[in-house]
Design an enzyme around this catalytic site. Structure first.
Site, PDB file in Angstrom:
ATOM      1  NE  ARG A 114      -2.805  -1.576  -0.556  1.00 44.01           N
ATOM      2  CZ  ARG A 114      -2.746  -2.756  -0.834  1.00 44.01           C
ATOM      3  NH1 ARG A 114      -2.597  -3.646  -0.216  1.00 44.01           N
ATOM      4  NH2 ARG A 114      -2.415  -2.983  -2.377  1.00 44.01           N
ATOM      5  CG  HIS A 167      -9.729   4.490   9.874  1.00 43.22           C
ATOM      6  ND1 HIS A 167     -10.505   4.269   8.935  1.00 43.22           N
ATOM      7  CD2 HIS A 167     -10.496   4.565  11.124  1.00 43.22           C
ATOM      8  CE1 HIS A 167     -11.855   4.226   9.457  1.00 43.22           C
ATOM      9  NE2 HIS A 167     -11.697   4.364  10.827  1.00 43.22           N
ATOM     10  CB  THR A 189     -17.024   7.363   3.153  1.00 45.70           C
ATOM     11  OG1 THR A 189     -17.163   6.262   4.132  1.00 45.70           O
ATOM     12  CG2 THR A 189     -17.584   8.714   3.585  1.00 45.70           C
ATOM     13  CB  SER A 190     -19.048   2.282   1.377  1.00 50.36           C
ATOM     14  OG  SER A 190     -18.344   1.874   2.307  1.00 50.36           O
TER      15      SER A 190
HETATM   16  P1  NAD Z   1     -15.144   1.925   0.800  1.00 52.60           P
HETATM   17  O1  NAD Z   1     -14.135   1.395  -0.083  1.00 52.60           O
HETATM   18  O2  NAD Z   1     -15.778   1.125   1.685  1.00 52.60           O
HETATM   19  O3  NAD Z   1     -15.944   2.975   0.094  1.00 52.60           O
HETATM   20  C1  NAD Z   1     -15.617   3.846  -1.296  1.00 52.60           C
HETATM   21  C2  NAD Z   1     -16.802   4.867  -1.374  1.00 52.60           C
HETATM   22  O4  NAD Z   1     -16.252   5.770  -2.249  1.00 52.60           O
HETATM   23  C3  NAD Z   1     -18.093   4.133  -1.922  1.00 52.60           C
HETATM   24  O5  NAD Z   1     -19.218   4.570  -1.673  1.00 52.60           O
HETATM   25  C4  NAD Z   1     -18.067   4.273  -3.452  1.00 52.60           C
HETATM   26  O6  NAD Z   1     -19.149   4.480  -4.373  1.00 52.60           O
HETATM   27  C5  NAD Z   1     -17.147   5.823  -3.432  1.00 52.60           C
HETATM   28  N1  NAD Z   1     -16.458   6.263  -4.649  1.00 52.60           N
HETATM   29  C6  NAD Z   1     -15.825   5.636  -5.346  1.00 52.60           C
HETATM   30  N2  NAD Z   1     -15.114   6.351  -6.206  1.00 52.60           N
HETATM   31  C7  NAD Z   1     -15.558   7.522  -6.180  1.00 52.60           C
HETATM   32  C8  NAD Z   1     -15.183   8.771  -6.795  1.00 52.60           C
HETATM   33  N3  NAD Z   1     -14.466   8.966  -7.842  1.00 52.60           N
HETATM   34  N4  NAD Z   1     -15.898   9.800  -6.333  1.00 52.60           N
HETATM   35  C9  NAD Z   1     -16.913   9.975  -5.091  1.00 52.60           C
HETATM   36  N5  NAD Z   1     -17.222   8.661  -4.750  1.00 52.60           N
HETATM   37  C10 NAD Z   1     -16.456   7.550  -5.069  1.00 52.60           C
HETATM   38  O7  NAD Z   1     -13.908   2.985   1.683  1.00 52.60           O
HETATM   39  P2  NAD Z   1     -14.210   3.766   3.001  1.00 52.60           P
HETATM   40  O8  NAD Z   1     -15.897   4.297   3.170  1.00 52.60           O
HETATM   41  O9  NAD Z   1     -13.411   4.677   3.084  1.00 52.60           O
HETATM   42  O10 NAD Z   1     -14.066   2.754   4.268  1.00 52.60           O
HETATM   43  C11 NAD Z   1     -13.240   1.590   4.256  1.00 52.60           C
HETATM   44  C12 NAD Z   1     -11.797   1.771   4.693  1.00 52.60           C
HETATM   45  O11 NAD Z   1     -11.064   1.969   3.721  1.00 52.60           O
HETATM   46  C13 NAD Z   1     -11.607   2.873   5.637  1.00 52.60           C
HETATM   47  O12 NAD Z   1     -11.112   2.641   6.870  1.00 52.60           O
HETATM   48  C14 NAD Z   1     -10.177   3.322   4.833  1.00 52.60           C
HETATM   49  O13 NAD Z   1      -9.311   3.575   6.017  1.00 52.60           O
HETATM   50  C15 NAD Z   1      -9.768   2.372   4.104  1.00 52.60           C
HETATM   51  N6  NAD Z   1      -9.065   2.693   2.850  1.00 52.60           N
HETATM   52  C16 NAD Z   1      -8.392   3.843   2.442  1.00 52.60           C
HETATM   53  C17 NAD Z   1      -7.672   4.028   1.240  1.00 52.60           C
HETATM   54  C18 NAD Z   1      -6.800   5.319   1.081  1.00 52.60           C
HETATM   55  O14 NAD Z   1      -6.063   5.597   2.130  1.00 52.60           O
HETATM   56  N7  NAD Z   1      -6.793   5.772  -0.238  1.00 52.60           N
HETATM   57  C19 NAD Z   1      -7.863   3.029   0.633  1.00 52.60           C
HETATM   58  C20 NAD Z   1      -8.626   1.929   0.418  1.00 52.60           C
HETATM   59  C21 NAD Z   1      -9.466   1.753   1.901  1.00 52.60           C
END
Ligand code: NAD
Length: 237
Positions: free
Chosen positions: A59, A111, A180-181
């Site tokens: 990551r 987180h 965020t989902s």
């Molecule tokens: P999630 O993957 O559960 O949800 C992502 C959300 O983003 C979804 O609802 C989706 O429809 C939406 N989405 C996707 N592309 C988009 C766009 N271009 N514009 C607007 N919305 C968009 O992620 P989450 O809700 O953040 O929760 C899960 C966990 O994932 C968190 O704890 C986080 O720490 C972790 N995470 C972090 C990263 C990172 O740091 N970039 C990456 C993956 C997961």
């Protein structure tokens, strides 16, 4: 749009998706390849620390690739922080550093962060570079080996800075959640806290989730489009 004075923004993996960082729950998401309990729990780390460290090494490596850059949504939030004259708090669930690279100064990583580490022996937290983390690393503070882990909140652990976040939510007049989902608590419950405190709530997402939304308003679009538009409206007031 009404004139707001106290804004709290929560971001999730969706804001970084257009920068090339995969979300967790999309069909090509990270969880498709890994079981949460194997790579994102203390139990998983105790059972197989190398697997967990390698997961986060990947990551971190991905996040720091030169072609991974903030997108217009990250830049718009940095502009909001700079130019908004009221109170503003940015809380992210993301462990990447794209908000900071875009210029945000005061970001709560509830987180944790890929670029910070913690020693399980002495609890010291410190910056971590792009180098790989290994079970052979020695803590510079307590000099013990085998305790270095990413400073990331795993499932079952308590997120960081909740007192500051709840204080801001109880005081907010606008709460915005972006990408965020709404599956991971306590962040998924922030909308309810903000609503009970009297705030107006807006969700920015690509698509509406399966459950009924608890937000007053939903804007369905890519974050790189919806966030700059919303920020322009907020700053025009
Ligand atoms: P999630 O993957 O559960 O949800 C992502 C959300 O983003 C979804 O609802 C989706 O429809 C939406 N989405 C996707 N592309 C988009 C766009 N271009 N514009 C607007 N919305 C968009 O992620 P989450 O809700 O953040 O929760 C899960 C966990 O994932 C968190 O704890 C986080 O720490 C972790 N995470 C972090 C990263 C990172 O740091 N970039 C990456 C993956 C997961």
């Amino acid at each position: 749009m009404k004139c707001y004075r106290k804004i709290v923004v929560l971001t999730g993996a969706g804001i970084s998706a257009e920068s090339g960082i995969r979300t967790f729950r999309a069909s090509d998401g990270l969880w498709e390849e890994h079981k949460i309990e194997d790579v994102a729990t203390l139990e998983g780390y105790i059972k197989n620390p190398k697997l967990v460290l390698d997961f986060y090494n990947q990551r971190r490596e991905q996040c720091c690739l030169s072609d991974i850059k903030p997108n217009l949504a990250h830049y718009a939030l940095a502009k909001l922080e700079r130019e908004f004259s009221g109170d503003f708090l940015l809380v992210t669930q993301n462990i990447d550093n794209l908000h900071e690279v875009a210029g945000s100064k005061n970001v709560i990583h509830m987180h944790g962060e890929l670029l910070r580490a913690r020693c399980s022996h002495c609890a010291q937290v410190f910056s971590w570079s792009t180098k790989e983390m290994s079970i052979h690393d020695v803590c510079e503070h307590c000099k013990r080996q085998g305790g270095i882990r990413p400073n990331i909140v795993w499932f079952g652990e308590i997120p960081f800075a909740l007192d500051i976040i709840y204080d801001a939510l109880f005081d907010a007049d606008l709460f915005i959640a972006i990408g965020t989902s709404g599956h991971v608590y306590p962040a998924a419950g922030f909308v309810d806290e903000a609503t009970s405190a009297g705030a107006y709530t807006i969700e920015l997402n690509l698509a509406s989730g399966a459950q009924k939304s608890n937000f007053d308003e939903m804007i369905l679009a890519k974050a790189s489009i919806s966030v700059p538009q919303l920020v322009t409206k907020l700053l025009a007031k």
